[in-house]
Enzyme design. Structure first.
Site, PDB file in Angstrom:
ATOM      1  N   ASN A  50     -12.322 -11.480  -8.814  1.00  0.00           N
ATOM      2  CA  ASN A  50     -11.031 -10.862  -9.132  1.00  0.00           C
ATOM      3  C   ASN A  50     -11.073 -10.068 -10.446  1.00  0.00           C
ATOM      4  O   ASN A  50     -10.664  -8.902 -10.486  1.00  0.00           O
ATOM      5  CB  ASN A  50      -9.964 -11.969  -9.188  1.00  0.00           C
ATOM      6  CG  ASN A  50      -8.643 -11.458  -9.692  1.00  0.00           C
ATOM      7  OD1 ASN A  50      -8.341 -11.539 -10.882  1.00  0.00           O
ATOM      8  ND2 ASN A  50      -7.861 -10.886  -8.807  1.00  0.00           N
ATOM      9  N   LYS A  70      -4.896 -26.722 -17.625  1.00  0.00           N
ATOM     10  CA  LYS A  70      -5.918 -26.208 -16.700  1.00  0.00           C
ATOM     11  C   LYS A  70      -6.259 -27.305 -15.710  1.00  0.00           C
ATOM     12  O   LYS A  70      -6.068 -28.487 -16.005  1.00  0.00           O
ATOM     13  CB  LYS A  70      -7.176 -25.803 -17.478  1.00  0.00           C
ATOM     14  CG  LYS A  70      -8.093 -24.865 -16.742  1.00  0.00           C
ATOM     15  CD  LYS A  70      -7.683 -23.400 -16.856  1.00  0.00           C
ATOM     16  CE  LYS A  70      -8.515 -22.513 -15.973  1.00  0.00           C
ATOM     17  NZ  LYS A  70      -8.234 -21.092 -16.170  1.00  0.00           N
ATOM     18  N   GLY A 123      -4.479 -19.379 -10.106  1.00  0.00           N
ATOM     19  CA  GLY A 123      -5.866 -19.298  -9.639  1.00  0.00           C
ATOM     20  C   GLY A 123      -6.855 -19.217 -10.792  1.00  0.00           C
ATOM     21  O   GLY A 123      -6.480 -19.077 -11.954  1.00  0.00           O
ATOM     22  N   ASP A 124      -8.116 -19.347 -10.468  1.00  0.00           N
ATOM     23  CA  ASP A 124      -9.236 -19.139 -11.395  1.00  0.00           C
ATOM     24  C   ASP A 124     -10.454 -18.998 -10.478  1.00  0.00           C
ATOM     25  O   ASP A 124     -10.288 -18.660  -9.285  1.00  0.00           O
ATOM     26  CB  ASP A 124      -9.374 -20.329 -12.370  1.00  0.00           C
ATOM     27  CG  ASP A 124     -10.360 -20.052 -13.509  1.00  0.00           C
ATOM     28  OD1 ASP A 124     -10.008 -19.329 -14.438  1.00  0.00           O
ATOM     29  OD2 ASP A 124     -11.506 -20.539 -13.456  1.00  0.00           O
ATOM     30  N   LYS A 140      -4.349 -18.693 -25.996  1.00  0.00           N
ATOM     31  CA  LYS A 140      -4.183 -17.478 -25.191  1.00  0.00           C
ATOM     32  C   LYS A 140      -2.719 -17.302 -24.781  1.00  0.00           C
ATOM     33  O   LYS A 140      -2.142 -16.234 -24.919  1.00  0.00           O
ATOM     34  CB  LYS A 140      -5.054 -17.621 -23.943  1.00  0.00           C
ATOM     35  CG  LYS A 140      -4.983 -16.460 -23.000  1.00  0.00           C
ATOM     36  CD  LYS A 140      -5.731 -16.738 -21.714  1.00  0.00           C
ATOM     37  CE  LYS A 140      -7.129 -17.229 -21.987  1.00  0.00           C
ATOM     38  NZ  LYS A 140      -7.985 -17.192 -20.822  1.00  0.00           N
ATOM     39  N   LYS A 172       0.659 -24.238 -18.542  1.00  0.00           N
ATOM     40  CA  LYS A 172       0.364 -23.113 -17.655  1.00  0.00           C
ATOM     41  C   LYS A 172      -1.117 -22.826 -17.745  1.00  0.00           C
ATOM     42  O   LYS A 172      -1.677 -22.699 -18.837  1.00  0.00           O
ATOM     43  CB  LYS A 172       1.173 -21.884 -18.115  1.00  0.00           C
ATOM     44  CG  LYS A 172       0.933 -20.634 -17.313  1.00  0.00           C
ATOM     45  CD  LYS A 172       1.927 -20.536 -16.167  1.00  0.00           C
ATOM     46  CE  LYS A 172       1.503 -19.556 -15.101  1.00  0.00           C
ATOM     47  NZ  LYS A 172       0.631 -20.127 -14.045  1.00  0.00           N
ATOM     48  N   GLN A 183      -6.592 -22.151 -23.391  1.00  0.00           N
ATOM     49  CA  GLN A 183      -5.355 -21.640 -22.783  1.00  0.00           C
ATOM     50  C   GLN A 183      -4.154 -21.778 -23.730  1.00  0.00           C
ATOM     51  O   GLN A 183      -3.240 -20.957 -23.707  1.00  0.00           O
ATOM     52  CB  GLN A 183      -5.107 -22.420 -21.485  1.00  0.00           C
ATOM     53  CG  GLN A 183      -4.180 -21.741 -20.493  1.00  0.00           C
ATOM     54  CD  GLN A 183      -4.858 -20.666 -19.654  1.00  0.00           C
ATOM     55  OE1 GLN A 183      -5.949 -20.859 -19.186  1.00  0.00           O
ATOM     56  NE2 GLN A 183      -4.196 -19.534 -19.489  1.00  0.00           N
ATOM     57  N   SER A 215       1.295 -13.791 -14.854  1.00  0.00           N
ATOM     58  CA  SER A 215       1.774 -15.000 -14.180  1.00  0.00           C
ATOM     59  C   SER A 215       3.134 -15.406 -14.751  1.00  0.00           C
ATOM     60  O   SER A 215       4.037 -15.810 -14.016  1.00  0.00           O
ATOM     61  CB  SER A 215       0.792 -16.156 -14.387  1.00  0.00           C
ATOM     62  OG  SER A 215      -0.239 -16.115 -13.443  1.00  0.00           O
ATOM     63  N   THR A 254      -5.656  -9.394 -14.758  1.00  0.00           N
ATOM     64  CA  THR A 254      -6.654  -9.818 -15.754  1.00  0.00           C
ATOM     65  C   THR A 254      -7.642  -8.689 -16.029  1.00  0.00           C
ATOM     66  O   THR A 254      -7.938  -8.371 -17.181  1.00  0.00           O
ATOM     67  CB  THR A 254      -7.381 -11.097 -15.286  1.00  0.00           C
ATOM     68  OG1 THR A 254      -6.399 -12.062 -14.915  1.00  0.00           O
ATOM     69  CG2 THR A 254      -8.257 -11.671 -16.380  1.00  0.00           C
TER      70      THR A 254
HETATM   71  P1  NDP Z   1     -13.721 -15.299  -8.891  1.00  0.00           P
HETATM   72  O1  NDP Z   1     -13.995 -16.591  -8.219  1.00  0.00           O
HETATM   73  O2  NDP Z   1     -12.851 -14.303  -8.225  1.00  0.00           O
HETATM   74  O3  NDP Z   1     -15.090 -14.562  -9.251  1.00  0.00           O
HETATM   75  C1  NDP Z   1     -16.046 -15.170 -10.063  1.00  0.00           C
HETATM   76  C2  NDP Z   1     -17.281 -14.285 -10.099  1.00  0.00           C
HETATM   77  O4  NDP Z   1     -18.191 -14.819 -11.031  1.00  0.00           O
HETATM   78  C3  NDP Z   1     -18.003 -14.244  -8.772  1.00  0.00           C
HETATM   79  O5  NDP Z   1     -18.666 -13.020  -8.647  1.00  0.00           O
HETATM   80  C4  NDP Z   1     -18.988 -15.408  -8.907  1.00  0.00           C
HETATM   81  O6  NDP Z   1     -20.122 -15.284  -8.093  1.00  0.00           O
HETATM   82  C5  NDP Z   1     -19.373 -15.290 -10.367  1.00  0.00           C
HETATM   83  N1  NDP Z   1     -19.724 -16.630 -10.876  1.00  0.00           N
HETATM   84  C6  NDP Z   1     -18.975 -17.761 -10.818  1.00  0.00           C
HETATM   85  N2  NDP Z   1     -19.625 -18.801 -11.346  1.00  0.00           N
HETATM   86  C7  NDP Z   1     -20.808 -18.322 -11.737  1.00  0.00           C
HETATM   87  C8  NDP Z   1     -21.936 -18.910 -12.357  1.00  0.00           C
HETATM   88  N3  NDP Z   1     -21.960 -20.217 -12.679  1.00  0.00           N
HETATM   89  N4  NDP Z   1     -22.984 -18.097 -12.624  1.00  0.00           N
HETATM   90  C9  NDP Z   1     -22.963 -16.784 -12.316  1.00  0.00           C
HETATM   91  N5  NDP Z   1     -21.916 -16.179 -11.717  1.00  0.00           N
HETATM   92  C10 NDP Z   1     -20.871 -16.929 -11.442  1.00  0.00           C
HETATM   93  O7  NDP Z   1     -13.148 -15.697 -10.333  1.00  0.00           O
HETATM   94  P2  NDP Z   1     -12.327 -14.797 -11.352  1.00  0.00           P
HETATM   95  O8  NDP Z   1     -12.772 -13.382 -11.282  1.00  0.00           O
HETATM   96  O9  NDP Z   1     -10.902 -15.126 -11.176  1.00  0.00           O
HETATM   97  O10 NDP Z   1     -12.764 -15.453 -12.737  1.00  0.00           O
HETATM   98  C11 NDP Z   1     -13.885 -14.984 -13.489  1.00  0.00           C
HETATM   99  C12 NDP Z   1     -13.749 -15.451 -14.925  1.00  0.00           C
HETATM  100  O11 NDP Z   1     -12.542 -14.932 -15.483  1.00  0.00           O
HETATM  101  C13 NDP Z   1     -13.679 -16.968 -15.143  1.00  0.00           C
HETATM  102  O12 NDP Z   1     -14.281 -17.300 -16.367  1.00  0.00           O
HETATM  103  C14 NDP Z   1     -12.194 -17.214 -15.235  1.00  0.00           C
HETATM  104  O13 NDP Z   1     -11.896 -18.408 -15.948  1.00  0.00           O
HETATM  105  C15 NDP Z   1     -11.751 -15.990 -16.010  1.00  0.00           C
HETATM  106  N6  NDP Z   1     -10.338 -15.660 -15.910  1.00  0.00           N
HETATM  107  C16 NDP Z   1      -9.767 -15.389 -14.697  1.00  0.00           C
HETATM  108  C17 NDP Z   1      -8.433 -15.064 -14.644  1.00  0.00           C
HETATM  109  C18 NDP Z   1      -7.771 -14.653 -13.374  1.00  0.00           C
HETATM  110  O14 NDP Z   1      -6.607 -14.227 -13.434  1.00  0.00           O
HETATM  111  N7  NDP Z   1      -8.423 -14.726 -12.229  1.00  0.00           N
HETATM  112  C19 NDP Z   1      -7.589 -15.072 -15.855  1.00  0.00           C
HETATM  113  C20 NDP Z   1      -8.321 -15.288 -17.078  1.00  0.00           C
HETATM  114  C21 NDP Z   1      -9.630 -15.592 -17.073  1.00  0.00           C
HETATM  115  P3  NDP Z   1     -20.200 -16.110  -6.715  1.00  0.00           P
HETATM  116  O15 NDP Z   1     -19.338 -15.371  -5.755  1.00  0.00           O
HETATM  117  O16 NDP Z   1     -21.648 -16.068  -6.357  1.00  0.00           O
HETATM  118  O17 NDP Z   1     -19.720 -17.487  -7.020  1.00  0.00           O
END
Ligand code: NDP
Length: 448
Positions: A243, A128, A167-168, A116, A92, A113, A380, A212
């Site tokens: 997100n 992943k 998603g991620d 976690k 997962k 993961q 999830s 999250t």
């Molecule tokens: P989203 O795609 O919804 O948002 C990511 C955000 O981070 C955007 O604002 C993006 O900016 C910014 N970002 C992405 N890559 C970079 C980078 N290289 N440098 C600077 N800013 C960056 O993703 P999530 O919110 O889902 O995920 C964010 C983090 O949380 C990740 O590390 C993910 O693995 C982790 N996570 C997410 C979960 C979930 O349920 N969604 C669960 C557990 C962990 P821009 O729009 O400009 O790309």
């Protein structure tokens, strides 16, 4: 064999065998360091090769994803799925679509993961996946064609009892919908539990979108409460505006804190009055625009190019929610100098090993990603439960279960830290608590 020497030698082998994957090395290093006292107490985990097996994925799949863009030109991306460990349940973990994706990123995420998912207390293994596809600037039809091509290959490796992606970064409700549609079409079966993060009208769970971010804040709230603090009146800086960042902001606001900064990969906004979350949601979730647009509506707020600068804003609580390695040693020192009291990792591995050390050495309360952002995958798993039962819980029911899970993760991580002599070090506590359950399952299941 001496546990410390064993871990050092194993780490050397991991680096040699997985060359040019620094993010994976970093994730493995932190876990191995924290496991030394566990292996001293349980030498059988060394004898049975448990740790040696846990750092080696059960299966790694790399595949071609051809698709046609709106100009009629052929594009070719690379797809990945790493099925890391299935000792306690089906693999997962999310799918990440971002140009920086390569095998090393997927392996670091899949490895984390495992622990976690174990911490959630739910029966899910670690995996992943993703692609180097960049959804930014693509039309809905291009994203759909890509997702369909990606799933055409991925479908042969997943199922609701084998491997359940979600998603991620770059994969939200739109992408999950396109992939679910293609999976259903190929399999000719309504296997609702094969993907999570689905739309509410076709098997999604209420509160999954928020999970999250909400879970992160529930965890940090529990951690600071243990030291007599609350979010009430606290200034909070959050990186990202996706997100996790959006729903962390919402929960901080509900608990009486004030979020003054958010960012994207181009730059960050600083709004002393507290960010206007409705506007951020409109810009990011609906219009898919850059965060810089914020200051057009709120000219008193500031916009700065570049990402690192966000950590120079004085705050009580910092919640990195964008991506890996966004807080390095220098940023950590600035945060400490400016009086940060707590840091909660919403993103996966957003703090470098050196940055983490700065926080721990200076007595900053530190909530590591494996524990603090586990609310997403936990919810999830609750989505999978509802799919299996073919019923849906209310928002309040799911949210209450999520909160309960986050409180328990905090308790288990802090108890494990204390038991193994790392009091208040939740980084090591989370690694140990997550590891022990998986290790026991692997011991009982024999050499597989
Ligand atoms: P989203 O795609 O919804 O948002 C990511 C955000 O981070 C955007 O604002 C993006 O900016 C910014 N970002 C992405 N890559 C970079 C980078 N290289 N440098 C600077 N800013 C960056 O993703 P999530 O919110 O889902 O995920 C964010 C983090 O949380 C990740 O590390 C993910 O693995 C982790 N996570 C997410 C979960 C979930 O349920 N969604 C669960 C557990 C962990 P821009 O729009 O400009 O790309």
């Amino acid at each position: 064999m001496n546990a410390k020497v064993y871990c050092e030698q194993l780490f050397e082998r991991v680096v040699k065998r997985n060359g040019n994957e620094p993010e994976f090395h970093q994730a493995v290093k932190e876990v191995l360091e924290s496991l030394v006292p566990v292996l001293e107490k349980h030498p059988e985990y060394i004898e049975l090769g448990i740790v040696e097996r846990i750092v080696e994925p059960e299966r790694q799949i790399v595949f071609r994803v051809p698709w046609v863009d709106d100009k009629g030109q052929v594009q070719v991306n690379r797809g990945f799925r790493v099925q890391f460990n299935s000792a306690i349940g089906p693999y997962k973990g999310g799918l990440r679509f971002h140009p920086s994706v390569y095998l090393g990123i997927i392996k670091f995420l899949g490895f984390e993961q495992i622990f976690k998912n174990s911490l959630t207390g739910l029966p899910i293994g670690g995996g992943k996946g993703g692609s180097d596809f960049d959804p930014k600037g693509k039309s809905d039809s291009e994203v759909m064609r890509f997702c369909q091509s990606f799933m055409t290959e991925l479908q042969r490796h997943i199922s609701q009892d084998c491997d359940v992606p979600a998603g991620d970064i770059g994969v939200g409700g739109r992408e999950i919908g396109f992939m679910f549609g293609q999976y259903k079409r190929i399999k000719n079966a309504y296997e609702a539990g094969v993907l999570t993060g689905k739309g509410l009208v076709y098997g999604g769970s209420l509160a999954r979108t928020e999970a999250t971010g909400y879970g992160l804040v529930y965890f940090v709230d529990e951690m600071i409460k243990a030291k007599g603090m609350t979010f009430e009146g606290k200034t909070v800086v959050i990186s990202g505006s996706g997100n996790v960042a959006i729903y962390a902001t919402q929960k901080v606001n509900q608990l009486g804190g004030k979020v003054v900064a958010l960012s994207d990969s181009n730059g960050y906004i600083y709004d002393k009055n507290g960010v206007d979350l409705a506007l951020v949601k409109q810009l990011k979730e609906v219009e898919r625009k850059r965060i810089s647009e914020y200051v057009k509506v709120h000219p008193t707020a500031e916009y700065h190019e570049g990402c690192n600068g966000i950590w120079t804003i004085p705050c009580d609580v910092a919640l990195p929610c964008a991506t890996q390695n966004e807080i390095d040693e220098e940023s950590a020192k600035i945060l400490v100098k400016n009086g940060v009291k707590a840091v909660g990792e919403g993103a996966n591995m957003p703090t470098t090993l050196e940055g983490t050390k700065v926080f721990l050495d200076n007595g900053v309360l530190f909530a590591p990603a494996k524990a603090a952002n586990a609310g997403g995958v936990a919810t999830s798993a609750l989505e999978m439960s509802q799919n299996s039962m073919r019923l849906a819980w209310t928002f309040e029911e799911v949210d209450a279960k999520l909160k309960n899970i986050m409180v328990n993760i905090y308790k288990n991580a802090s108890a494990a830290a204390e038991e193994y002599g790392y009091k208040d070090n939740l980084v090591y506590g989370a690694n140990i608590a997550g590891f022990v359950k998986v290790a026991e399952a692997m011991r009982m299941q024999g050499l597989v």
